[in-house]
Write a protein that holds these residues in place. Structure first.
Motif, mmCIF file in Angstrom:
data_model
loop_
_atom_site.group_PDB
_atom_site.id
_atom_site.type_symbol
_atom_site.label_atom_id
_atom_site.label_comp_id
_atom_site.label_asym_id
_atom_site.label_seq_id
_atom_site.Cartn_x
_atom_site.Cartn_y
_atom_site.Cartn_z
ATOM 1 N N UNK A 123 -24.852 8.763 9.884
ATOM 2 C CA UNK A 123 -23.989 7.564 9.918
ATOM 3 C C UNK A 123 -23.358 7.420 11.609
ATOM 4 N N UNK A 124 -24.041 8.196 12.430
ATOM 5 C CA UNK A 124 -23.503 8.070 13.893
ATOM 6 C C UNK A 124 -24.340 6.874 14.574
ATOM 7 N N UNK A 125 -25.487 6.426 14.360
ATOM 8 C CA UNK A 125 -26.021 5.226 14.927
ATOM 9 C C UNK A 125 -25.574 4.101 14.272
ATOM 10 N N UNK A 126 -24.809 3.412 15.276
ATOM 11 C CA UNK A 126 -24.055 2.158 14.963
ATOM 12 C C UNK A 126 -24.040 1.101 16.025
ATOM 13 N N UNK A 127 -23.652 -0.102 15.686
ATOM 14 C CA UNK A 127 -23.034 -1.051 16.473
ATOM 15 C C UNK A 127 -21.918 -1.211 16.122
ATOM 16 N N UNK A 128 -20.825 -1.093 17.017
ATOM 17 C CA UNK A 128 -19.266 -1.301 16.839
ATOM 18 C C UNK A 128 -18.937 -2.642 17.323
ATOM 19 N N UNK A 129 -17.676 -2.918 16.972
ATOM 20 C CA UNK A 129 -17.000 -4.281 17.088
ATOM 21 C C UNK A 129 -15.630 -4.051 17.310
ATOM 22 N N UNK A 130 -14.948 -4.637 18.442
ATOM 23 C CA UNK A 130 -13.569 -4.705 18.419
ATOM 24 C C UNK A 130 -13.051 -5.879 19.400
#
Length: 199
Positions: A123-130
């Protein structure tokens, strides 16, 4: 002028590149731990700031006259003014980030993360948002166990999509419903990507 400019950038350990709204100044990250600017006429690159780290993808934010970038060594997201002042750490604990892009319509930033080891089921390959202050960081896309672990990314404001280079192709993800579309497949490990905003 362009060959001189290219040589100036090549003289540094350039990782990410961004250009200002007037298309006259280029900002780039140096993997040795610095952020630079250089004019397109080939003027000598000027260091805006330096720190202990390995900056990668960088983005220019027109409305705030700011730079945002990710760092693979410190596992963080940073920002500063275009003159190098007001250097801030926005988000920490981001494993192996590569690219970053700004949604200027809604004032959010998106960046890609990877894995410490090649284990796509963690679960570490991600696109993050903030937000642009680093608040309310959430997972926008969990890509582990898929064929599209994200590297670099770029946002099309008009189409409301993020385009990103994955493991074996180019993909898009809707900012509205998070649906993923394959744009082009059968590419071996594409890395960088940019959207033509004139189209």
């Amino acid at each position: 002028a362009l060959p001189i400019f290219a040589n100036v950038v090549a003289a540094k350990r350039a990782e990410g590149v961004a250009i200002d709204k007037n298309l006259t100044t280029v900002f780039f990250t140096d993997a040795g731990g610095a952020v630079y600017k250089v004019d397109r006429d080939g003027e000598e690159a000027r260091e805006l700031l330096s720190y202990t780290g390995a900056p990668r993808g960088i983005e220019y934010y027109e409305d705030g006259e700011q730079l945002f970038w990710v760092d693979g060594e410190t596992e963080s997201v940073y920002s500063c003014d275009i003159n190098g002042e007001n250097f801030e750490t926005l988000v920490t604990g981001q494993v192996d980030p590569v690219g970053i892009s700004i949604d200027t319509r809604n004032n959010h930033m998106y960046w890609s993360t990877g894995c410490e080891e090649t284990n796509y089921e963690e679960g570490c390959h991600q696109i993050m948002k903030a937000t642009l202050t680093g608040d309310d960081a959430v997972v926008f896309l969990s890509a582990s166990g898929t064929d599209y672990q994200p590297n670099d990314l770029d946002i099309s404001i008009d189409s409301r999509e993020i385009y990103f280079a994955g493991t074996t192709g180019i993909y898009s993800i809707s900012l509205i419903d998070s649906s993923v579309t394959t744009i082009h497949s059968d590419i071996e490990q594409p890395y960088g990507i940019s959207v033509d905003y004139g189209q």
